[in-house]
Design a protein around this motif. Structure first.
Motif, PDB file in Angstrom:
ATOM      1  N   UNK A 134      15.839  11.173   5.980  1.00  0.00           N
ATOM      2  CA  UNK A 134      14.975  10.740   4.888  1.00  0.00           C
ATOM      3  C   UNK A 134      14.542  11.922   4.026  1.00  0.00           C
ATOM      4  N   UNK A 135      14.330  11.642   2.749  1.00  0.00           N
ATOM      5  CA  UNK A 135      13.883  12.669   1.808  1.00  0.00           C
ATOM      6  C   UNK A 135      12.492  13.171   2.179  1.00  0.00           C
ATOM      7  N   UNK A 136      11.606  12.247   2.549  1.00  0.00           N
ATOM      8  CA  UNK A 136      10.247  12.617   2.937  1.00  0.00           C
ATOM      9  C   UNK A 136      10.264  13.337   4.282  1.00  0.00           C
ATOM     10  N   UNK A 137       9.451  14.351   4.419  1.00  0.00           N
ATOM     11  CA  UNK A 137       9.467  15.187   5.617  1.00  0.00           C
ATOM     12  C   UNK A 137       8.761  14.556   6.807  1.00  0.00           C
ATOM     13  N   UNK A 138       7.897  13.566   6.561  1.00  0.00           N
ATOM     14  CA  UNK A 138       7.195  12.919   7.670  1.00  0.00           C
ATOM     15  C   UNK A 138       6.966  11.443   7.346  1.00  0.00           C
ATOM     16  N   UNK A 139       6.617  10.677   8.356  1.00  0.00           N
ATOM     17  CA  UNK A 139       6.418   9.246   8.208  1.00  0.00           C
ATOM     18  C   UNK A 139       5.284   8.931   7.229  1.00  0.00           C
ATOM     19  N   UNK A 140       5.523   7.906   6.386  1.00  0.00           N
ATOM     20  CA  UNK A 140       4.499   7.443   5.448  1.00  0.00           C
ATOM     21  C   UNK A 140       4.001   6.084   5.919  1.00  0.00           C
ATOM     22  N   UNK A 141       2.726   5.945   6.235  1.00  0.00           N
ATOM     23  CA  UNK A 141       2.185   4.665   6.709  1.00  0.00           C
ATOM     24  C   UNK A 141       2.420   3.532   5.716  1.00  0.00           C
ATOM     25  N   UNK A 142       2.494   2.310   6.229  1.00  0.00           N
ATOM     26  CA  UNK A 142       2.782   1.140   5.404  1.00  0.00           C
ATOM     27  C   UNK A 142       1.825   0.997   4.224  1.00  0.00           C
TER      28      UNK A 142
END
Length: 231
Positions: free
Chosen positions: A208-216
């Motif tokens: 994934x492009x984002x480095x960490x999980x993004x909450x819903x």
């Protein structure tokens, strides 16, 4: 969250999507260019045109049509008049390139209209909802094994594109979009329900492009009011 290796991971993504999603959405573009539409009508109403060869995307037949239509004022007339001031000082080769590109675009739209209408006819019984969008019309279909086989017949999300097929494959869990394929950007996004799912997909090789999980709650979720019903 944007997938960076969706081309390589296409089949793994599709396999996982079928374990949790029950609806897909596809887009069929609408042509809003008057000149293109006029060209389509001229070609389709011309008795000497071999429509089957157009559908087969024959480059050889494109060359034949170009020679046949080159001096056709009905077909290229508007194009020449519109661009007269721009092309009077250009070489003939440049004029030919513009005409060739116009003809090729017209043929691509004929192919696209044929392929998308055949695809929708094939899966007409699975369509549960449709709506107009900025590009054309979106169709929502209830998933089954036949559609799964169709999805697996492709090698990448990029295979679902103009002029060969319907576009913008998206997966839904009932009314909530789980995977969105933005074909105009050639990007694929997953809207996770939880971090566990995010970690699992990373563990099977999806990046994934984002480095960490993004909450819903921080994701730009997409919803559509559809009656999923029973199939």
């Amino acid at each position: 969250m944007r997938i960076t290796n969706h081309k390589q991971m296409y089949k793994k993504i599709i396999e996982y999507a079928f374990t949790k999603c029950n609806v897909i959405c596809v887009c069929v573009r609408k042509n809003n260019d008057y000149d293109i539409e006029k060209g389509i009508n001229i070609i389709l109403n011309k008795e000497s045109v071999n429509k089957q060869k157009i559908i087969q995307s024959s480059e050889e037949y494109l060359e034949i049509l170009f020679k046949e239509l080159y001096n056709n004022k009905d077909f290229f007339g508007d194009l020449d008049i519109k661009r007269k001031r721009k092309i009077t000082f250009k070489k003939k080769q440049k004029i030919d390139e513009e005409k060739y590109y116009y003809l090729k675009t017209v043929l691509q739209w004929i192919i696209y209209n044929h392929n998308t209408s055949m695809w929708l006819k094939k899966y007409s019984e699975r369509i549960i909802h449709k709506k107009e969008c900025i590009y054309g019309t979106e169709y929502y279909l209830k998933l089954n094994n036949k559609l799964k086989d169709e999805l697996f017949s492709m090698e990448s999300f990029d295979d679902w594109q103009f002029p060969n097929s319907v576009e913008g494959i998206c997966f839904y869990i009932d009314n909530r979009c789980w995977l969105e394929n933005i074909f105009s950007w050639k990007s694929v996004h997953i809207y996770f329900e939880n971090e566990k799912e995010y970690k699992y997909l990373k563990s099977i090789g999806i990046n994934f492009y984002e480095k960490k999980f993004i909450p819903e709650k921080n994701q730009p979720l997409r919803y559509e009011i559809i009656n999923v019903g029973k199939f």
